[in-house]
Design an enzyme around this catalytic site. Sequence first.
Site, PDB file in Angstrom:
ATOM      1  N   SER A  87       0.861  -1.185   0.000  1.00 36.04           N
ATOM      2  CA  SER A  87       0.000   0.000   0.000  1.00 36.04           C
ATOM      3  C   SER A  87       0.896   1.233   0.000  1.00 36.04           C
ATOM      4  CB  SER A  87      -0.929  -0.009   1.213  1.00 36.04           C
ATOM      5  OG  SER A  87      -0.190   0.056   2.418  1.00 36.04           O
TER       6      SER A  87
ATOM      7  N   HIS B 231      -3.307  -6.191   2.409  1.00 34.79           N
ATOM      8  CA  HIS B 231      -2.408  -7.227   2.919  1.00 34.79           C
ATOM      9  C   HIS B 231      -3.102  -8.573   3.099  1.00 34.79           C
ATOM     10  CE1 HIS B 231       0.297  -3.868   4.775  1.00 34.79           C
ATOM     11  NE2 HIS B 231       0.341  -3.906   3.468  1.00 34.79           N
TER      12      HIS B 231
ATOM     13  N   GLU C 195      -4.793  -2.678   9.242  1.00 36.36           N
ATOM     14  CA  GLU C 195      -4.097  -3.267  10.383  1.00 36.36           C
ATOM     15  C   GLU C 195      -4.806  -2.986  11.703  1.00 36.36           C
ATOM     16  OE1 GLU C 195      -0.041  -1.788  10.222  1.00 36.36           O
ATOM     17  OE2 GLU C 195      -0.021  -2.003   8.046  1.00 36.36           O
TER      18      GLU C 195
ATOM     19  N   GLU D 120       1.795  -9.580   6.841  1.00 36.84           N
ATOM     20  CA  GLU D 120       2.606  -9.199   7.992  1.00 36.84           C
ATOM     21  C   GLU D 120       2.483 -10.202   9.136  1.00 36.84           C
ATOM     22  OE1 GLU D 120       1.845  -5.042   8.846  1.00 36.84           O
ATOM     23  OE2 GLU D 120       2.796  -4.446   6.961  1.00 36.84           O
TER      24      GLU D 120
ATOM     25  N   ASP E 198      -4.113   0.912  11.724  1.00 44.82           N
ATOM     26  CA  ASP E 198      -3.671   1.578  10.495  1.00 44.82           C
ATOM     27  C   ASP E 198      -4.798   1.409   9.494  1.00 44.82           C
ATOM     28  OD1 ASP E 198      -2.538   2.657   8.267  1.00 44.82           O
ATOM     29  OD2 ASP E 198      -0.876   1.235   8.103  1.00 44.82           O
TER      30      ASP E 198
ATOM     31  N   GLU F 231      -3.298   5.370  12.386  1.00 45.00           N
ATOM     32  CA  GLU F 231      -2.410   5.736  11.278  1.00 45.00           C
ATOM     33  C   GLU F 231      -3.219   5.902   9.999  1.00 45.00           C
ATOM     34  OE1 GLU F 231       0.809   2.942  10.980  1.00 45.00           O
ATOM     35  OE2 GLU F 231       1.008   3.268   8.822  1.00 45.00           O
TER      36      GLU F 231
ATOM     37  N   ASP G 252       1.530   8.186   7.559  1.00 46.23           N
ATOM     38  CA  ASP G 252       2.400   7.261   6.819  1.00 46.23           C
ATOM     39  C   ASP G 252       2.416   7.705   5.356  1.00 46.23           C
ATOM     40  OD1 ASP G 252       3.568   5.135   5.477  1.00 46.23           O
ATOM     41  OD2 ASP G 252       2.026   3.675   5.968  1.00 46.23           O
TER      42      ASP G 252
ATOM     43  N   LYS H 211       9.716   4.945   7.450  1.00 46.65           N
ATOM     44  CA  LYS H 211      10.089   3.770   6.659  1.00 46.65           C
ATOM     45  C   LYS H 211      11.289   4.150   5.793  1.00 46.65           C
ATOM     46  CE  LYS H 211       5.385   1.941   6.020  1.00 46.65           C
ATOM     47  NZ  LYS H 211       4.189   2.088   5.165  1.00 46.65           N
TER      48      LYS H 211
ATOM     49  N   HIS I 242       8.572  -1.299   9.595  1.00 40.99           N
ATOM     50  CA  HIS I 242       8.859  -2.236   8.509  1.00 40.99           C
ATOM     51  C   HIS I 242       8.001  -1.897   7.296  1.00 40.99           C
ATOM     52  CE1 HIS I 242       5.179  -4.961   9.593  1.00 40.99           C
ATOM     53  NE2 HIS I 242       4.891  -3.687   9.605  1.00 40.99           N
TER      54      HIS I 242
ATOM     55  N   LYS J 247       6.778  -0.479  14.601  1.00 36.78           N
ATOM     56  CA  LYS J 247       5.707  -1.249  13.998  1.00 36.78           C
ATOM     57  C   LYS J 247       6.384  -2.294  13.136  1.00 36.78           C
ATOM     58  CE  LYS J 247       2.843   0.034  10.597  1.00 36.78           C
ATOM     59  NZ  LYS J 247       1.634   0.382   9.811  1.00 36.78           N
TER      60      LYS J 247
HETATM   61  P1  PGA Z   1       3.021  -1.272   3.161  1.00 37.50           P
HETATM   62  O1  PGA Z   1       2.128  -1.302   4.463  1.00 37.50           O
HETATM   63  O2  PGA Z   1       4.407  -1.633   3.538  1.00 37.50           O
HETATM   64  O3  PGA Z   1       2.335  -2.245   2.266  1.00 37.50           O
HETATM   65  O4  PGA Z   1       2.943   0.149   2.639  1.00 37.50           O
HETATM   66  C1  PGA Z   1       2.560  -0.861   5.711  1.00 37.50           C
HETATM   67  C2  PGA Z   1       1.786   0.351   6.175  1.00 37.50           C
HETATM   68  O5  PGA Z   1       0.905   0.861   5.472  1.00 37.50           O
HETATM   69  O6  PGA Z   1       2.082   0.863   7.252  1.00 37.50           O
HETATM   70 ZN    ZN Z   2       0.500   2.526   7.013  1.00 37.67          ZN
END
Ligand code: PGA
Ligand code: ZN
Length: 427
Positions: A40, A153, A162, A203, A240, A284, A311, A336, A364, A387
């Site tokens: 995503s 996911h 999430e 995940e 999230d 998030e 994010d 990230k 991650h 996370k």
């Molecule tokens: P992604 O998901 O690594 O697929 O972007 C993680 C998140 O959205 O926090």
């Molecule tokens: Zn996110």
Amino acid sequence: LIESVRAREVLDSRGNPTVAVAVATSFGAVEEAMVPSGASTGAHEAVGKRDGDKKRYNGKGVLQAVGAVNEIIGPALEGLDATSQREIDRTLIELDGTPNKANLGANALLGVSLAVARAAAISLGVPLYRYLGGPSAATLPVPMMNVINGGKHAEGALQFQECMIVPVGAATIADAVRCGAEIFHTLGKMLHDAGHQTLVGDEGGYAPKLDSIDEALALLVQTIEKAGYRPGTEVAIALDAASTEFYRDGTYWPHKPDDHPFDAAQMVALYDGLCKNYPIVSIEDGLAEDDWEGWQLLTKTLGARVQLVGDDLFVTNVERLQRGIREGSGNAILVKVNQIGTLTETLDAVETAHKAGYRAVISHRSGETEDTTISDLAVATGAGQIKTGSLARSDRTAKYNRLMAIAEELGASTARYPGRSAFAALT
Ligand code: PGA
Ligand code: ZN
């Protein structure tokens, strides 16, 4: 000094190719780093390069990025001081020459940037968290553990990506990991007994076909209790929404079966209600990546009570974060490394956040590897939060295992687990 920089193609946790880079120094150190990859992904992220050659890995090969490291980046870095991370990252950015790192590829740049840091730490004979964070780096992060996977996911009906448990009442990182694993297994049993499938998503969290976020949250609270913990005081909940994924034509579509559209104000009201009914400490991407106005409303309404993490909104980018700080959008940033592409820019984002009173959550990606650099990064920055997925699958547990190893190395009297104080809204 850097003696050689070599890249190769390896597999990530989804079975897609990614970049691994090994850096050798004149001290005899050789260290490898591997690059993660999102599903995503935000529109404003740095761009990882994929070959697009349909005959290999369905177009997802990374031989061009590997070639960029071996033929362009490596020769340019040989002979440079591996401990000059900022200078090396500046060189990487200049070699690429584009704002989003699409030329050589953010995956090429990041692999080199992380491997250089790892090799420098080994050359100096110090662990990575101490090399990056100095002698006082001793704060372990409170994990947000993603035990129910939805959205992009997983295959279920849940739109929210999430649902995470947060062991705020644990005394140490090892206690937090045990607590998370106990709840994870209890949840598996509860889902099984209720007739749900117990397969896991990207995940490592369960991916049951649940109809609504309410159903998921009610189940989580029940599970926390059943596992012997007090919801809220000992184990809190984080979400999230990854709402950019269900935002179309200026409207949110948060419910999958009988879907009806929500505007930003209705989304804020939805979150307000969820926060009143469940012990939620963090949300998030509650709103979409370019809905700056909506984010202001969300922050005004909930910001004093709940951590609001950007994010896709901030993409670990100092400029987007500064806009958020100016406008009052969110009060925390998800960090990230591959969203921005170099370690120096990542550390700058964390520093900018902390200076403005924003919290930082080291994270991650949904596509991961056995690389555990982010565990060290969380301790180095003293972020206090991480996370890194569920309590199953080695790509996720490698990070928890590394955190426990760091705590062990620091010793019980030095390692600090911040618990509730990691969250501004709880202190
Ligand atoms: P992604 O998901 O690594 O697929 O972007 C993680 C998140 O959205 O926090
Ligand atoms: Zn996110």
